[in-house]
Motif scaffolding. Sequence first.
Motif: not given
Length: 83
Positions: A2-4, A16-18, A52-53, A72-78
């Motif tokens: 889990t990455t916060t 992530l923005r790119a 990996h995250a 991005l995954t859903d987690e990446g977008r969040a």
Amino acid sequence: MTTTTRELSGRALATLRAVGAGRAELTSAREPDLYVDGLPCCDQTVTHDLVHAGLLRPTSVVAWGLRVRAELTDEGRAALGAA
């Protein structure tokens, strides 16, 4: 893993923005390399950590070593939305 958001560096957020802007590609490999605007990313460790995250991934499976668009995954977008 889990990455916060507070664990993400400025470089990770920029990555992530790119990816979110559709400007990035990943190579098909155990430890994928990231290309932004056709150029290799300067910090592949950040790329590996984000993959990996579970924050970014390739859009499809391609032959070993070839590039494919990153997303991005859903987690990446969040994570990006919370930054």
